[in-house]
Design a protein around this motif. Structure first.
Motif, short mmCIF file in Angstrom:
data_model
loop_
_atom_site.label_atom_id
_atom_site.label_comp_id
_atom_site.label_asym_id
_atom_site.label_seq_id
_atom_site.Cartn_x
_atom_site.Cartn_y
_atom_site.Cartn_z
N PHE A 8 -15.83 -25.78 24.81
CA PHE A 8 -17.11 -25.71 25.42
C PHE A 8 -18.61 -25.68 24.31
O PHE A 8 -17.80 -24.57 23.37
CB PHE A 8 -17.61 -25.52 26.09
CG PHE A 8 -17.04 -25.32 27.38
CD1 PHE A 8 -17.30 -26.09 28.55
CD2 PHE A 8 -15.82 -23.90 28.11
CE1 PHE A 8 -16.09 -26.52 29.43
CE2 PHE A 8 -14.84 -24.56 29.06
CZ PHE A 8 -14.84 -26.02 29.74
N ASP A 9 -18.74 -26.50 24.26
CA ASP A 9 -20.26 -26.61 23.25
C ASP A 9 -21.31 -25.12 23.22
O ASP A 9 -22.63 -25.40 24.43
CB ASP A 9 -21.48 -27.76 23.12
CG ASP A 9 -22.14 -27.15 21.81
OD1 ASP A 9 -22.48 -26.12 21.09
OD2 ASP A 9 -22.78 -28.15 21.69
N VAL A 10 -21.25 -23.94 23.39
CA VAL A 10 -22.16 -22.43 23.07
C VAL A 10 -23.36 -23.21 22.93
O VAL A 10 -24.19 -22.95 24.04
CB VAL A 10 -21.40 -22.00 22.78
CG1 VAL A 10 -21.67 -20.32 23.22
CG2 VAL A 10 -20.19 -21.16 22.81
N SER A 12 -24.85 -25.92 23.48
CA SER A 12 -25.92 -26.89 24.07
C SER A 12 -26.24 -25.90 25.81
O SER A 12 -27.58 -26.59 26.66
CB SER A 12 -25.30 -27.27 24.79
OG SER A 12 -23.73 -27.51 25.47
N TYR A 13 -25.41 -25.13 26.32
CA TYR A 13 -25.31 -24.32 27.13
C TYR A 13 -26.68 -23.78 26.93
O TYR A 13 -27.95 -22.80 28.31
CB TYR A 13 -24.16 -23.54 27.69
CG TYR A 13 -23.14 -23.97 28.70
CD1 TYR A 13 -22.87 -24.22 29.74
CD2 TYR A 13 -22.62 -24.47 27.34
CE1 TYR A 13 -22.78 -25.85 30.68
CE2 TYR A 13 -21.12 -25.23 28.06
CZ TYR A 13 -21.62 -26.54 29.52
OH TYR A 13 -20.39 -26.99 29.80
N ASP A 15 -29.03 -24.22 25.10
CA ASP A 15 -30.32 -24.62 25.11
C ASP A 15 -30.86 -24.89 25.97
O ASP A 15 -31.72 -25.61 26.40
CB ASP A 15 -30.47 -25.92 24.07
CG ASP A 15 -30.17 -25.77 22.33
OD1 ASP A 15 -30.02 -24.71 22.27
OD2 ASP A 15 -29.23 -26.59 22.03
N ARG A 16 -30.08 -25.06 26.96
CA ARG A 16 -30.19 -25.27 29.27
C ARG A 16 -30.78 -23.82 29.29
O ARG A 16 -31.09 -24.38 30.78
CB ARG A 16 -28.49 -26.23 29.40
CG ARG A 16 -28.64 -27.71 28.61
CD ARG A 16 -27.33 -27.79 29.64
NE ARG A 16 -26.29 -28.82 28.73
CZ ARG A 16 -25.55 -29.27 28.76
NH1 ARG A 16 -24.68 -28.75 30.45
NH2 ARG A 16 -25.10 -29.73 28.44
N CYS A 18 -29.18 -21.83 30.19
CA CYS A 18 -27.74 -20.73 30.88
C CYS A 18 -28.05 -18.97 30.42
O CYS A 18 -27.90 -19.16 29.02
CB CYS A 18 -26.44 -21.81 30.78
SG CYS A 18 -27.34 -23.35 31.50
N VAL A 20 -25.31 -17.54 29.07
CA VAL A 20 -23.43 -17.81 29.10
C VAL A 20 -22.69 -16.46 28.46
O VAL A 20 -23.12 -15.36 28.29
CB VAL A 20 -23.99 -18.52 27.76
CG1 VAL A 20 -22.51 -18.93 27.08
CG2 VAL A 20 -24.92 -19.78 27.15
#
Length: 67
Positions: A8-10, A12-13, A15-16, A18, A20
């Protein structure tokens, strides 16, 4: 199955917005620095890196600094 070896693109999560948590067993710090990417918690298997194959069992649970 742990780890499931899904990638998974850490970032990107992060940046949303989340929260993590990363199981970084297959990508130790020299290969990927998940905390630098913004992950909140990272779990590493350190047995092979620090003690060979079966001399000891060691895991690391790392968290980023608080506010």
């Amino acid at each position: 199955m742990n780890p499931s070896i899904d990638l998974f693109d850490v970032k990107s999560y992060v940046d949303r917005g989340c929260y993590v948590i990363v199981d970084s067993t297959l990508a130790p710090p020299p290969l990927q620095s998940c905390l630098a990417l913004g992950a909140d918690l990272v779990v590493h298997s350190a047995t092979k890196a620090l003690a060979g194959h079966s001399d000891a069992v060691l895991g690391l649970f790392l968290a980023k600094a608080g506010p």
